[in-house]
Write a protein that holds these residues in place. Structure first.
Motif, PDB file in Angstrom:
ATOM      1  N   ALA A   1     -44.317  13.212 -32.999  1.00 40.00           N
ATOM      2  CA  ALA A   1     -44.438  13.120 -31.544  1.00 40.00           C
ATOM      3  C   ALA A   1     -43.945  11.756 -31.047  1.00 40.00           C
ATOM      4  O   ALA A   1     -43.182  11.679 -30.068  1.00 40.00           O
ATOM      5  CB  ALA A   1     -45.887  13.345 -31.132  1.00 40.00           C
ATOM      6  N   ILE A   2     -44.364  10.676 -31.704  1.00 38.60           N
ATOM      7  CA  ILE A   2     -43.935   9.338 -31.291  1.00 38.60           C
ATOM      8  C   ILE A   2     -42.430   9.177 -31.459  1.00 38.60           C
ATOM      9  O   ILE A   2     -41.748   8.601 -30.595  1.00 38.60           O
ATOM     10  CB  ILE A   2     -44.686   8.270 -32.105  1.00 38.60           C
ATOM     11  CG1 ILE A   2     -46.178   8.287 -31.749  1.00 38.60           C
ATOM     12  CG2 ILE A   2     -44.103   6.890 -31.848  1.00 38.60           C
ATOM     13  CD1 ILE A   2     -47.021   7.354 -32.594  1.00 38.60           C
ATOM     14  N   THR A   3     -41.894   9.703 -32.555  1.00 40.39           N
ATOM     15  CA  THR A   3     -40.452   9.601 -32.804  1.00 40.39           C
ATOM     16  C   THR A   3     -39.655  10.313 -31.726  1.00 40.39           C
ATOM     17  O   THR A   3     -38.642   9.790 -31.232  1.00 40.39           O
ATOM     18  CB  THR A   3     -40.106  10.186 -34.181  1.00 40.39           C
ATOM     19  OG1 THR A   3     -40.833   9.491 -35.198  1.00 40.39           O
ATOM     20  CG2 THR A   3     -38.620  10.059 -34.468  1.00 40.39           C
ATOM     21  N   ARG A   4     -40.115  11.494 -31.334  1.00 42.48           N
ATOM     22  CA  ARG A   4     -39.400  12.230 -30.293  1.00 42.48           C
ATOM     23  C   ARG A   4     -39.477  11.522 -28.947  1.00 42.48           C
ATOM     24  O   ARG A   4     -38.505  11.533 -28.175  1.00 42.48           O
ATOM     25  CB  ARG A   4     -39.983  13.653 -30.181  1.00 42.48           C
ATOM     26  CG  ARG A   4     -39.482  14.589 -31.254  1.00 42.48           C
ATOM     27  CD  ARG A   4     -38.056  15.016 -30.992  1.00 42.48           C
ATOM     28  NE  ARG A   4     -37.428  15.616 -32.161  1.00 42.48           N
ATOM     29  CZ  ARG A   4     -36.270  16.274 -32.131  1.00 42.48           C
ATOM     30  NH1 ARG A   4     -35.605  16.397 -31.003  1.00 42.48           N
ATOM     31  NH2 ARG A   4     -35.751  16.764 -33.231  1.00 42.48           N
ATOM     32  N   VAL A   5     -40.616  10.903 -28.653  1.00 40.02           N
ATOM     33  CA  VAL A   5     -40.728  10.140 -27.402  1.00 40.02           C
ATOM     34  C   VAL A   5     -39.744   8.979 -27.408  1.00 40.02           C
ATOM     35  O   VAL A   5     -39.026   8.737 -26.418  1.00 40.02           O
ATOM     36  CB  VAL A   5     -42.173   9.631 -27.207  1.00 40.02           C
ATOM     37  CG1 VAL A   5     -42.233   8.639 -26.046  1.00 40.02           C
ATOM     38  CG2 VAL A   5     -43.119  10.791 -26.943  1.00 40.02           C
ATOM     39  N   ILE A   6     -39.676   8.266 -28.522  1.00 41.69           N
ATOM     40  CA  ILE A   6     -38.772   7.109 -28.611  1.00 41.69           C
ATOM     41  C   ILE A   6     -37.314   7.546 -28.535  1.00 41.69           C
ATOM     42  O   ILE A   6     -36.508   6.939 -27.811  1.00 41.69           O
ATOM     43  CB  ILE A   6     -39.034   6.335 -29.914  1.00 41.69           C
ATOM     44  CG1 ILE A   6     -40.418   5.678 -29.875  1.00 41.69           C
ATOM     45  CG2 ILE A   6     -37.957   5.272 -30.141  1.00 41.69           C
ATOM     46  CD1 ILE A   6     -40.805   4.982 -31.160  1.00 41.69           C
TER      47      ILE A   6
ATOM     48  N   LEU B   1     -40.832  11.769 -40.240  1.00 38.99           N
ATOM     49  CA  LEU B   1     -39.517  11.180 -39.965  1.00 38.99           C
ATOM     50  C   LEU B   1     -38.393  11.989 -40.612  1.00 38.99           C
ATOM     51  O   LEU B   1     -37.331  12.186 -40.018  1.00 38.99           O
ATOM     52  CB  LEU B   1     -39.480   9.738 -40.485  1.00 38.99           C
ATOM     53  CG  LEU B   1     -40.357   8.722 -39.745  1.00 38.99           C
ATOM     54  CD1 LEU B   1     -40.362   7.395 -40.478  1.00 38.99           C
ATOM     55  CD2 LEU B   1     -39.900   8.541 -38.307  1.00 38.99           C
ATOM     56  N   VAL B   2     -38.631  12.469 -41.832  1.00 44.84           N
ATOM     57  CA  VAL B   2     -37.598  13.227 -42.544  1.00 44.84           C
ATOM     58  C   VAL B   2     -37.341  14.571 -41.865  1.00 44.84           C
ATOM     59  O   VAL B   2     -36.190  14.935 -41.582  1.00 44.84           O
ATOM     60  CB  VAL B   2     -37.995  13.433 -44.010  1.00 44.84           C
ATOM     61  CG1 VAL B   2     -37.060  14.435 -44.683  1.00 44.84           C
ATOM     62  CG2 VAL B   2     -37.959  12.112 -44.774  1.00 44.84           C
ATOM     63  N   LEU B   3     -38.403  15.320 -41.594  1.00 41.89           N
ATOM     64  CA  LEU B   3     -38.211  16.653 -41.025  1.00 41.89           C
ATOM     65  C   LEU B   3     -37.763  16.604 -39.574  1.00 41.89           C
ATOM     66  O   LEU B   3     -37.196  17.582 -39.068  1.00 41.89           O
ATOM     67  CB  LEU B   3     -39.507  17.461 -41.143  1.00 41.89           C
ATOM     68  CG  LEU B   3     -39.908  17.834 -42.571  1.00 41.89           C
ATOM     69  CD1 LEU B   3     -41.090  18.801 -42.563  1.00 41.89           C
ATOM     70  CD2 LEU B   3     -38.749  18.466 -43.320  1.00 41.89           C
ATOM     71  N   ASP B   4     -37.986  15.476 -38.896  1.00 43.52           N
ATOM     72  CA  ASP B   4     -37.457  15.346 -37.540  1.00 43.52           C
ATOM     73  C   ASP B   4     -35.930  15.346 -37.559  1.00 43.52           C
ATOM     74  O   ASP B   4     -35.286  15.652 -36.550  1.00 43.52           O
ATOM     75  CB  ASP B   4     -37.975  14.059 -36.892  1.00 43.52           C
ATOM     76  CG  ASP B   4     -37.528  13.928 -35.451  1.00 43.52           C
ATOM     77  OD1 ASP B   4     -37.729  14.882 -34.675  1.00 43.52           O
ATOM     78  OD2 ASP B   4     -36.960  12.881 -35.092  1.00 43.52           O
ATOM     79  N   GLU B   5     -35.339  14.995 -38.687  1.00 42.93           N
ATOM     80  CA  GLU B   5     -33.887  15.038 -38.835  1.00 42.93           C
ATOM     81  C   GLU B   5     -33.480  16.049 -39.903  1.00 42.93           C
ATOM     82  O   GLU B   5     -32.482  15.863 -40.606  1.00 42.93           O
ATOM     83  CB  GLU B   5     -33.344  13.649 -39.163  1.00 42.93           C
ATOM     84  CG  GLU B   5     -33.530  12.662 -38.019  1.00 42.93           C
ATOM     85  CD  GLU B   5     -32.560  11.513 -38.065  1.00 42.93           C
ATOM     86  OE1 GLU B   5     -31.863  11.305 -37.057  1.00 42.93           O
ATOM     87  OE2 GLU B   5     -32.491  10.834 -39.110  1.00 42.93           O
TER      88      GLU B   5
ATOM     89  N   VAL C   1     -34.370   9.108 -40.803  1.00 47.71           N
ATOM     90  CA  VAL C   1     -34.618   9.835 -42.044  1.00 47.71           C
ATOM     91  C   VAL C   1     -34.632   8.874 -43.234  1.00 47.71           C
ATOM     92  O   VAL C   1     -35.282   9.149 -44.255  1.00 47.71           O
ATOM     93  CB  VAL C   1     -33.561  10.946 -42.244  1.00 47.71           C
ATOM     94  CG1 VAL C   1     -32.187  10.342 -42.502  1.00 47.71           C
ATOM     95  CG2 VAL C   1     -33.957  11.869 -43.387  1.00 47.71           C
ATOM     96  N   VAL C   2     -33.946   7.734 -43.111  1.00 39.90           N
ATOM     97  CA  VAL C   2     -33.882   6.767 -44.216  1.00 39.90           C
ATOM     98  C   VAL C   2     -35.254   6.142 -44.485  1.00 39.90           C
ATOM     99  O   VAL C   2     -35.767   6.225 -45.611  1.00 39.90           O
ATOM    100  CB  VAL C   2     -32.815   5.690 -43.933  1.00 39.90           C
ATOM    101  CG1 VAL C   2     -32.828   4.642 -45.040  1.00 39.90           C
ATOM    102  CG2 VAL C   2     -31.442   6.326 -43.811  1.00 39.90           C
ATOM    103  N   PRO C   3     -35.914   5.510 -43.482  1.00 37.86           N
ATOM    104  CA  PRO C   3     -37.280   5.041 -43.756  1.00 37.86           C
ATOM    105  C   PRO C   3     -38.236   6.184 -44.053  1.00 37.86           C
ATOM    106  O   PRO C   3     -39.228   6.000 -44.769  1.00 37.86           O
ATOM    107  CB  PRO C   3     -37.680   4.300 -42.475  1.00 37.86           C
ATOM    108  CG  PRO C   3     -36.769   4.807 -41.422  1.00 37.86           C
ATOM    109  CD  PRO C   3     -35.490   5.123 -42.121  1.00 37.86           C
ATOM    110  N   GLY C   4     -37.929   7.376 -43.540  1.00 40.58           N
ATOM    111  CA  GLY C   4     -38.773   8.523 -43.840  1.00 40.58           C
ATOM    112  C   GLY C   4     -38.770   8.876 -45.312  1.00 40.58           C
ATOM    113  O   GLY C   4     -39.815   9.175 -45.902  1.00 40.58           O
ATOM    114  N   VAL C   5     -37.590   8.839 -45.927  1.00 40.20           N
ATOM    115  CA  VAL C   5     -37.484   9.111 -47.359  1.00 40.20           C
ATOM    116  C   VAL C   5     -38.250   8.054 -48.155  1.00 40.20           C
ATOM    117  O   VAL C   5     -38.976   8.370 -49.110  1.00 40.20           O
ATOM    118  CB  VAL C   5     -36.008   9.164 -47.791  1.00 40.20           C
ATOM    119  CG1 VAL C   5     -35.895   9.205 -49.306  1.00 40.20           C
ATOM    120  CG2 VAL C   5     -35.314  10.376 -47.177  1.00 40.20           C
TER     121      VAL C   5
END
Length: 253
Positions: A29-34, A95-99, A58-62
């Protein structure tokens, strides 16, 4: 409420899973807002482009997923460390699945029509984790009771039959029903007995010479898409933001 939480979350050791789910949803949710603020040119946030290279989140997500995953395996299901690792893993997974669409297409499709797949995968993942928290699992969340241990053959047969329904639903192009059916017994049966999607492997294999079945499959898929594509897209746009509009051929943007 406290007794319910102790009995259904703490005692079965599902607190790390709950923390991971909360971190997953909140991070998404925060990622999509940003990202929507960056897209609109509002706020202090900007894309990270060191040396002219756009570093996707996705990089920091991994990195977070790897740290949280290995940490969770090493720490077990109890204790503060398990909870911290679960939160780290949930943040990384969000973070990963958002991308997810970027990984799937190997292209920056975040604000395109293909980018809707990321929102769909995130919603489906959250729903599946909620089902696991509620007690749905193909292998059981808690230990088998004495009655279940006596009837293990029946349990195994049920799992095998349900797995067959899941495979048939997948071959028929009913991916959502198949995925949910892995946790909720016999949900995949709905997809297994219904007509296959006209573009599925099942339709290409078994409807090749069955013109009536193929026509019915095309008609059913058309009516289904007309009924649900609009509400599904509005829901995806509400959560993740509407994709960029592509100008029609021959029309200036």
């Amino acid at each position: 409420m406290g007794h319910w939480f102790d009995q259904n979350i703490l005692e079965p050791g599902k607190l790390p899973l709950l923390l991971a789910l909360a971190a997953f949803v909140l991070t998404f949710a925060i990622t999509r807002v940003i990202t929507r603020m960056i897209r609109a040119g509002k706020g202090p946030f900007r894309n990270i482009t060191p040396g002219g290279v756009h570093v996707h989140h996705v990089v920091p997500g991994v990195v977070l997923s790897v740290i949280g995953g290995f940490g969770a395996v090493a720490s077990g299901r109890q204790g503060v460390t398990a909870g911290v690792c679960a939160v780290i893993f949930g943040m990384g997974a969000g973070l990963v699945l958002d991308e997810f669409a970027l990984i799937l297409h190997l292209d920056d499709v975040y604000w395109t029509e293909e980018g809707r797949q990321s929102v769909e995968v995130v919603v489906l993942t959250a729903a599946l984790v909620l089902l696991v928290l509620a007690g749905f699992s193909p292998l059981g969340v808690n230990e088998l009771s004495s009655d279940q241990q006596q009837g293990r053959l029946g349990v195994i047969l049920t799992l095998v039959v349900n797995f067959c329904f899941v495979l048939i639903a997948l071959f028929k192009g009913k991916a959502r029903l198949a995925v949910v059916g892995t946790l909720v017994p016999f949900v995949a049966l709905i997809g297994a007995i219904r007509l296959a999607r006209p573009t599925s492997m099942w339709a290409k294999r078994f409807y090749r010479n069955r013109h009536r079945a193929r026509a019915r499959a095309v008609l059913r898929a058309y009516h289904h898409d007309v009924r649900w594509v609009g509400p599904r897209r509005r829901f995806q746009d509400l959560i993740g933001g509407a994709p960029d509009r592509v100008p029609a051929p021959g029309r200036k943007s």
